[in-house]
Design a protein around this motif. Structure first.
Motif, PDB file in Angstrom:
ATOM      1  N   UNK A 175       0.716  -1.250   0.029  1.00 22.49           N
ATOM      2  CA  UNK A 175      -0.021   0.037  -0.039  1.00 22.49           C
ATOM      3  C   UNK A 175       0.778   1.431   0.026  1.00 22.49           C
ATOM      4  N   UNK A 176       2.239   1.108   0.123  1.00 22.69           N
ATOM      5  CA  UNK A 176       3.037   2.347   0.085  1.00 22.69           C
ATOM      6  C   UNK A 176       4.269   2.191  -0.682  1.00 22.69           C
ATOM      7  N   UNK A 177       4.504   2.842  -1.678  1.00 23.46           N
ATOM      8  CA  UNK A 177       5.590   2.373  -2.491  1.00 23.46           C
ATOM      9  C   UNK A 177       7.053   2.777  -1.678  1.00 23.46           C
ATOM     10  N   UNK A 178       7.104   3.635  -0.960  1.00 25.90           N
ATOM     11  CA  UNK A 178       8.301   4.102  -0.371  1.00 25.90           C
ATOM     12  C   UNK A 178       8.771   2.915   0.706  1.00 25.90           C
ATOM     13  N   UNK A 179       7.644   2.253   1.286  1.00 25.90           N
ATOM     14  CA  UNK A 179       8.055   1.384   2.361  1.00 25.90           C
ATOM     15  C   UNK A 179       8.647  -0.147   1.552  1.00 25.90           C
ATOM     16  N   UNK A 180       7.881  -0.108   0.129  1.00 24.83           N
ATOM     17  CA  UNK A 180       8.409  -1.358  -0.475  1.00 24.83           C
ATOM     18  C   UNK A 180       9.788  -0.975  -0.895  1.00 24.83           C
ATOM     19  N   UNK A 181      10.171   0.197  -1.442  1.00 22.86           N
ATOM     20  CA  UNK A 181      11.386   0.258  -1.968  1.00 22.86           C
ATOM     21  C   UNK A 181      12.518   0.282  -0.831  1.00 22.86           C
ATOM     22  N   UNK A 182      12.005   0.434   0.345  1.00 19.40           N
ATOM     23  CA  UNK A 182      13.001   0.288   1.610  1.00 19.40           C
ATOM     24  C   UNK A 182      13.104  -1.321   2.066  1.00 19.40           C
ATOM     25  N   UNK A 183      12.066  -1.921   1.956  1.00 15.59           N
ATOM     26  CA  UNK A 183      11.747  -3.492   2.430  1.00 15.59           C
ATOM     27  C   UNK A 183      12.653  -4.281   1.434  1.00 15.59           C
ATOM     28  N   UNK A 184      12.651  -4.047   0.077  1.00 14.41           N
ATOM     29  CA  UNK A 184      13.087  -4.836  -0.918  1.00 14.41           C
ATOM     30  C   UNK A 184      14.576  -5.214  -0.789  1.00 14.41           C
ATOM     31  N   UNK A 185      15.546  -4.275  -0.636  1.00 16.67           N
ATOM     32  CA  UNK A 185      16.921  -4.636  -0.293  1.00 16.67           C
ATOM     33  C   UNK A 185      17.331  -5.419   0.902  1.00 16.67           C
ATOM     34  N   UNK A 186      16.263  -4.960   1.958  1.00 18.41           N
ATOM     35  CA  UNK A 186      16.678  -5.554   3.377  1.00 18.41           C
ATOM     36  C   UNK A 186      16.197  -7.379   3.009  1.00 18.41           C
ATOM     37  N   UNK A 187      15.073  -7.564   2.275  1.00 22.45           N
ATOM     38  CA  UNK A 187      14.649  -8.994   1.919  1.00 22.45           C
ATOM     39  C   UNK A 187      15.749  -9.704   1.179  1.00 22.45           C
ATOM     40  N   UNK A 188      16.307  -8.876   0.086  1.00 20.89           N
ATOM     41  CA  UNK A 188      17.508  -9.513  -0.594  1.00 20.89           C
ATOM     42  C   UNK A 188      18.636  -9.897   0.022  1.00 20.89           C
ATOM     43  N   UNK A 189      18.807  -8.935   1.084  1.00 23.19           N
ATOM     44  CA  UNK A 189      20.142  -9.442   2.001  1.00 23.19           C
ATOM     45  C   UNK A 189      19.656 -10.434   2.807  1.00 23.19           C
ATOM     46  N   UNK A 190      18.227 -10.509   3.470  1.00 22.30           N
ATOM     47  CA  UNK A 190      18.175 -11.702   4.309  1.00 22.30           C
ATOM     48  C   UNK A 190      18.019 -13.083   3.448  1.00 22.30           C
ATOM     49  N   UNK A 191      17.641 -12.948   2.058  1.00 20.92           N
ATOM     50  CA  UNK A 191      17.388 -14.220   1.407  1.00 20.92           C
ATOM     51  C   UNK A 191      18.766 -14.849   0.906  1.00 20.92           C
TER      52      UNK A 191
END
Length: 304
Positions: free
Chosen positions: A116-132
């Motif tokens: 629902x929030x593009x800014x949150x998605x932009x922040x979350x994606x690299x964190x998820x990439x790092x975690x995976x």
């Protein structure tokens, strides 16, 4: 080529030292809570005799999926019991269930917020990439420093390792809902919360459940690795088999892990998917709608 060294590892080490020195009370509380949850659930799963729990699992497989899956579950669980792997299997199952629930409680709201929030998605994606992309064994180092050897360290490592697919697929499931359907809900005066609960979550449920399925599978794989830090269960059996070069024990523990993985995969895979009854009802409704439209067209033609 002489490049200046960036002390990232030293900075992380200093941060961990600060956390252990200043937030020890919080780490102790989390450790006690996780140990209580896992041990309590394990006691519940091990309280009835093995045949009673096998019957419950078989009935659950029948209700959720089919007779074929129920028969497989019965034979597979009897095999686990016959290999004397029932107790470690239930310990691993309790660890996986606790870690999965906590991971989903964090992942699903974050996925909804990212959708629902593009800014949150932009922040979350690299964190998820790092975690995976981070190897699973790396997670064991900080959790052992924070929580010591035991169940709590294994649960925390499992939560962090398994969380990413839940966030990604929750976001995907909500984003792929037809925009026209959402706009129709807004046109009828639906609030964002009502649209989320009444439209986006139900329509995105199959994709969200695929994320739940992936979280469970990753949690199970990490729960076995967590045997290296004293998490117990089937992971402990695998570690003992490696240390003793005991092929028989290692194969039986590995087979029990595979059986648990198949059971949980098929069980969660069936949730949120359309059943034969729901598909049949959908077809009947569409046929009735088409028949009503055809009848209306014929009536209009006769009237003209």
């Amino acid at each position: 080529m002489n490049l200046p060294r960036i002390p990232i590892g030293d900075a992380v080490d200093s941060a961990i030292d600060w956390i252990t020195a200043n937030l020890g009370w919080l780490l102790d509380f989390i450790s006690d809570l996780l140990r209580f949850l896992v041990d309590g659930l394990a006691d519940v799963l091990l309280a009835p005799i093995e045949l009673v729990m096998i019957a419950i699992f078989t009935l659950l497989a029948l209700v959720v999926r089919s007779w074929n899956f129920a028969i497989f579950s019965l034979i597979a669980m009897l095999l686990v019991a016959s290999m004397e792997m029932w107790e470690p299997a239930m310990e691993t199952l309790s660890l996986v269930l606790v870690a999965t629930v906590i991971a989903l409680v964090i992942a699903i709201p974050v996925g909804i917020l990212a959708a629902r929030n593009t800014a949150v998605s932009t922040v979350v994606k690299p964190i998820l990439d790092f975690m995976q992309t981070m190897p699973g064994f790396v997670y064991l180092v900080p959790v052992v420093i924070f929580f010591g050897i035991g169940v709590a360290a294994g649960v925390c490592a499992t939560i962090v390792f398994a969380m990413a697919p839940g966030v990604r697929l929750t976001e995907l499931g909500i984003r792929q809902v037809d925009k026209e359907t959402v706009e129709a809900g807004e046109a009828f005066g639906g609030t964002p919360g009502q649209i989320l609960r009444g439209i986006q979550l139900p329509l995105g449920l199959p994709t969200i459940m695929a994320g739940v399925n992936q979280v469970i599978m990753l949690a199970l794989s990490m729960a076995v690795i967590a045997g290296l830090v004293g998490a117990g269960g089937l992971g402990n059996e695998v570690v003992q088999a490696i240390s003793r070069v005991d092929v028989a024990q290692g194969f039986e523990a590995g087979l029990a892990v595979v059986i648990l993985a198949i059971f949980l995969d098929r069980l969660t895979g069936a949730i949120g998917q359309p059943t034969e009854k729901s598909l049949g009802a959908m077809v009947k409704r569409r046929r009735a709608d088409n028949a009503a439209k055809a009848q209306s067209a014929v009536s209009a033609g006769v009237a003209s």
